[in-house]
Design a protein around this motif. Structure first.
Motif, PDB file in Angstrom:
ATOM      1  N   SER A 292      38.719  34.569  36.590  1.00  0.00           N
ATOM      2  CA  SER A 292      38.003  35.777  36.114  1.00  0.00           C
ATOM      3  C   SER A 292      37.761  36.754  37.253  1.00  0.00           C
ATOM      4  O   SER A 292      37.813  37.960  37.033  1.00  0.00           O
ATOM      5  CB  SER A 292      36.675  35.518  35.417  1.00  0.00           C
ATOM      6  OG  SER A 292      36.382  34.221  35.270  1.00  0.00           O
ATOM      7  N   ILE A 294      39.810  37.286  39.611  1.00  0.00           N
ATOM      8  CA  ILE A 294      41.096  37.988  39.762  1.00  0.00           C
ATOM      9  C   ILE A 294      41.210  39.085  38.700  1.00  0.00           C
ATOM     10  O   ILE A 294      41.600  40.220  38.993  1.00  0.00           O
ATOM     11  CB  ILE A 294      42.280  36.992  39.653  1.00  0.00           C
ATOM     12  CG1 ILE A 294      42.251  36.008  40.827  1.00  0.00           C
ATOM     13  CG2 ILE A 294      43.610  37.741  39.612  1.00  0.00           C
ATOM     14  CD1 ILE A 294      43.369  34.978  40.818  1.00  0.00           C
ATOM     15  N   GLN A 295      40.798  38.754  37.464  1.00  0.00           N
ATOM     16  CA  GLN A 295      40.866  39.770  36.405  1.00  0.00           C
ATOM     17  C   GLN A 295      39.991  40.973  36.741  1.00  0.00           C
ATOM     18  O   GLN A 295      40.379  42.111  36.532  1.00  0.00           O
ATOM     19  CB  GLN A 295      40.430  39.160  35.068  1.00  0.00           C
ATOM     20  CG  GLN A 295      41.451  38.187  34.523  1.00  0.00           C
ATOM     21  CD  GLN A 295      40.901  37.414  33.338  1.00  0.00           C
ATOM     22  OE1 GLN A 295      40.223  36.416  33.497  1.00  0.00           O
ATOM     23  NE2 GLN A 295      41.167  37.890  32.135  1.00  0.00           N
ATOM     24  N   ARG A 298      41.629  42.982  39.531  1.00  0.00           N
ATOM     25  CA  ARG A 298      42.885  43.556  39.041  1.00  0.00           C
ATOM     26  C   ARG A 298      42.588  44.776  38.171  1.00  0.00           C
ATOM     27  O   ARG A 298      43.246  45.813  38.262  1.00  0.00           O
ATOM     28  CB  ARG A 298      43.641  42.490  38.259  1.00  0.00           C
ATOM     29  CG  ARG A 298      45.063  42.860  37.914  1.00  0.00           C
ATOM     30  CD  ARG A 298      45.903  42.955  39.154  1.00  0.00           C
ATOM     31  NE  ARG A 298      47.263  43.429  38.965  1.00  0.00           N
ATOM     32  CZ  ARG A 298      48.166  42.928  38.152  1.00  0.00           C
ATOM     33  NH1 ARG A 298      47.866  41.915  37.371  1.00  0.00           N
ATOM     34  NH2 ARG A 298      49.382  43.424  38.094  1.00  0.00           N
ATOM     35  N   ALA A 299      41.521  44.645  37.352  1.00  0.00           N
ATOM     36  CA  ALA A 299      41.152  45.756  36.469  1.00  0.00           C
ATOM     37  C   ALA A 299      40.767  47.000  37.274  1.00  0.00           C
ATOM     38  O   ALA A 299      40.807  48.114  36.767  1.00  0.00           O
ATOM     39  CB  ALA A 299      39.983  45.337  35.580  1.00  0.00           C
ATOM     40  N   TYR A 318      47.990  37.944  35.939  1.00  0.00           N
ATOM     41  CA  TYR A 318      47.078  38.829  36.683  1.00  0.00           C
ATOM     42  C   TYR A 318      47.450  39.050  38.136  1.00  0.00           C
ATOM     43  O   TYR A 318      46.895  39.921  38.787  1.00  0.00           O
ATOM     44  CB  TYR A 318      45.646  38.275  36.631  1.00  0.00           C
ATOM     45  CG  TYR A 318      45.228  37.847  35.263  1.00  0.00           C
ATOM     46  CD1 TYR A 318      45.046  38.801  34.261  1.00  0.00           C
ATOM     47  CD2 TYR A 318      45.043  36.512  34.955  1.00  0.00           C
ATOM     48  CE1 TYR A 318      44.676  38.410  32.985  1.00  0.00           C
ATOM     49  CE2 TYR A 318      44.673  36.120  33.684  1.00  0.00           C
ATOM     50  CZ  TYR A 318      44.496  37.065  32.702  1.00  0.00           C
ATOM     51  OH  TYR A 318      44.133  36.681  31.450  1.00  0.00           O
TER      52      TYR A 318
END
Ligand code: F6R
Length: 369
Positions: A292, A294-295, A298-299, A318
Motif C-alpha cells: 500500500s 507503494i500504491q 505511485r499515485a 505498481y
C-alpha cells in the motif's frame, strides 16, 4: 590485486557470499551455533544479561540495527543500537548485566573504540564483532567474534556488512540457545537457513548487469529515496548511505511506516524511490502494508523500483522496475536485498565517472573522533 575486477568494490561485492560462508564456518556443530568466544563468558553471565547495547558507526551500525531484530526475537533480550559517537557524552545507564556489542570492520574506528573503553570502565561486558584480527577494539573488549569477510579495501563497506549481520545472528542464536529461549529444533532450523544464505547470495549477485543499466539511465538523478520496514529499514538506510558517499547525490532512507508522518510530502512526479518489499509469505502481513505504501507513492508520481522476492506478483502492477531476490524468511532477506543496493551505489558512481574505491573526503578507517 583487483584480479580482473574494475574496482575493489566490484570485487568485494562479488565476495559477499564467501564473507558470510567464512563467518559461519566452524561455528556450527551438530546443527547448533557454537561460539566459544561467547560461551567463555560463562553460562551464568549469559543468562544474566538483561540488555544488549550495540554500538557502531555508519554501515556497521546498520548491520547492528538488523541484528537487533534477530537478537531480540531469538534471545528475548531488549536490544538498543546506538551510534558510537553519541554514547559516552550522556552518561548511559550501564550495569554488569549489560552486554555492549561493538561492530567494526576495521577495529580502529575512534568513536567506537572510545565508546567501548567507556562501557568497560563502567563495568559493562564488552563484546567486539570485528573483521580485523588483533585490531584495537577487539583488544579492548572482553570477548571478540571475528567476521571473516577478508580484507576490505574499497572505502565503502560491502562484504563486511553482510558478514556483520551474520555475526550478530550467530550471537543471537548462541544467546537464545544458552538462555533456552530457542528450542534446539528452532535453533537448528534458523542455523540451516543461515547456512543457505551464501548460496542465495550467489544467486542474488546475478542482478549486477540489470543494475548497471538502471544506474546508467539514472546518472543525472538528483535525489533517491529508500523505503523499508522491519529489517528492511536498516537496509534502506544502507542503500541511501552508499549513494551519498559514492555517487554524491542526496539520498534518504525512511521507515516505510513513517511515510504518512511526513516524508510522503517529498514525493513528486519522477522522484525515484527504492522500496524493500517484505516477503508475502511473512505471517505478519507487512507485505501488504508495504505494497500500500507503494500504491500511495505511485499515485503521486514516484518512479518505484521494488526489491521483492522471486514470484511476488503483487508488486508488478505498481512498480516501474522489479529487482528480484531469492526466497528467504524475513530475517534472512536483508543480506540478499542489500546486494542490488550495493551494486547500485557502485554503478551510479561509475556512471558519473567517479572513483568508486576512493570517494572524496572519506577515509577507510576513521581514527579521529
Ligand atoms: C560506509 C562505511 C562507513 C563505515 C564506518 C564504520 O560504506 O564504510 O560508514 O561502516 O565508518 O567503520 P568500521 O566498521 O571500520 O568501524
Amino acid at each position: 590485486e583487483k584480479g580482473g575486477w574494475s574496482s575493489f568494490m566490484a570485487k568485494e561485492i562479488s565476495e559477499e557470499p564467501e564473507a558470510v560462508a567464512k563467518t559461519i564456518l566452524g561455528r556450527v556443530h551438530d546443527g547448533l551455533v557454537d561460539l566459544p568466544e561467547v560461551t567463555a563468558l560463562g553460562a551464568e553471565v549469559l543468562r544474566g544479561i538483561d540488555r544488549v547495547l550495540i554500538i557502531a558507526c555508519g554501515t556497521a551500525a546498520y548491520a547492528g540495527m538488523v541484528g537487533k531484530y534477530a537478537i531480540e526475537q531469538w534471545a528475548r533480550i531488549p536490544v538498543d543500537v546506538e551510534l558510537a559517537h553519541e554514547f559516552r557524552y550522556r552518561e548511559p545507564v550501564l550495569s554488569p548485566n549489560t552486554l555492549v556489542v561493538s561492530i567494526s570492520q576495521s577495529g580502529e574506528t575512534m568513536d567506537t573504540l572510545m565508546a567501548v573503553k567507556y562501557a568497560r570502565e563502567r563495568g559493562a561486558r564488552t563484546l567486539s564483532i570485528c573483521n580485523t584480527q588483533g585490531a584495537t577494539i577487539p583488544r579492548e573488549s572482553d570477548a571478540v567474534v571475528y567476521t571473516h569477510a577478508g580484507p576490505e579495501v574499497a572505502v565503502a563497506s560491502t562484504k563486511a556488512f553482510v558478514a556483520q549481520i551474520a555475526a550478530t545472528y550467530l550471537l543471537g542464536l548462541q544467546l537464545g540457545q544458552v538462555r533456552g529461549t530457542l528450542s534446539d529444533d528452532e535453533a537448528r532450523g534458523l542455523v540451516a537457513e543461515l547456512q543457505e544464505v551464501p548460496e542465495k547470495l550467489r544467486t542474488a549477485l546475478g542482478v549486477g548487469e540489470r543494475i548497471k543499466d538502471l544506474a546508467h539511465w539514472m546518472a543525472n538523478t538528483r535525489s533517491v529515496l529508500f523505503l523499508g520496514r522491519h529489517v528492511g529499514y536498516p537496509v534502506a538506510l544502507e542503500g541511501a548511505l552508499k549513494l551519498k558517499e559514492l555517487a554524491y547525490i542526496h539520498a534518504e532512507g525512511f521507515a516505510a511506516g513513517e511515510l504518512k508522518h511526513g516524508p510522503i510530502a517529498l514525493i513528486e512526479p519522477g522522484q525515484v524511490v527504492f522500496v524493500l518489499v517484505p516477503s508475502p509469505r511473512d505471517p505478519r502481513s507487512l507485505h501488504s502494508k508495504v505494497v500500500s505504501n507503494i500504491q500511495e507513492i505511485r499515485a503521486r508520481g514516484a518512479r518505484v523500483i521494488a526489491i521483492a522476492e522471486q514470484g511476488d506478483a503483487a508488486v508488478l502492477p505498481y512498480a516501474d522496475e522489479v529487482i528480484r531476490i531469492p526466497l528467504a524468511s524475513p530475517f534472512f532477506e536483508p543480506m540478499l536485498a542489500v546486494v542490488p543496493l550495493h551494486y547500485f551505489g557502485m554503478e551510479l558512481a561509475a556512471a558519473k565517472g567517479l572513483d568508486v574505491d576512493q570517494p572524496r573526503n572519506l577515509a577507510k578507517s576513521v581514527t579521529v573522533e
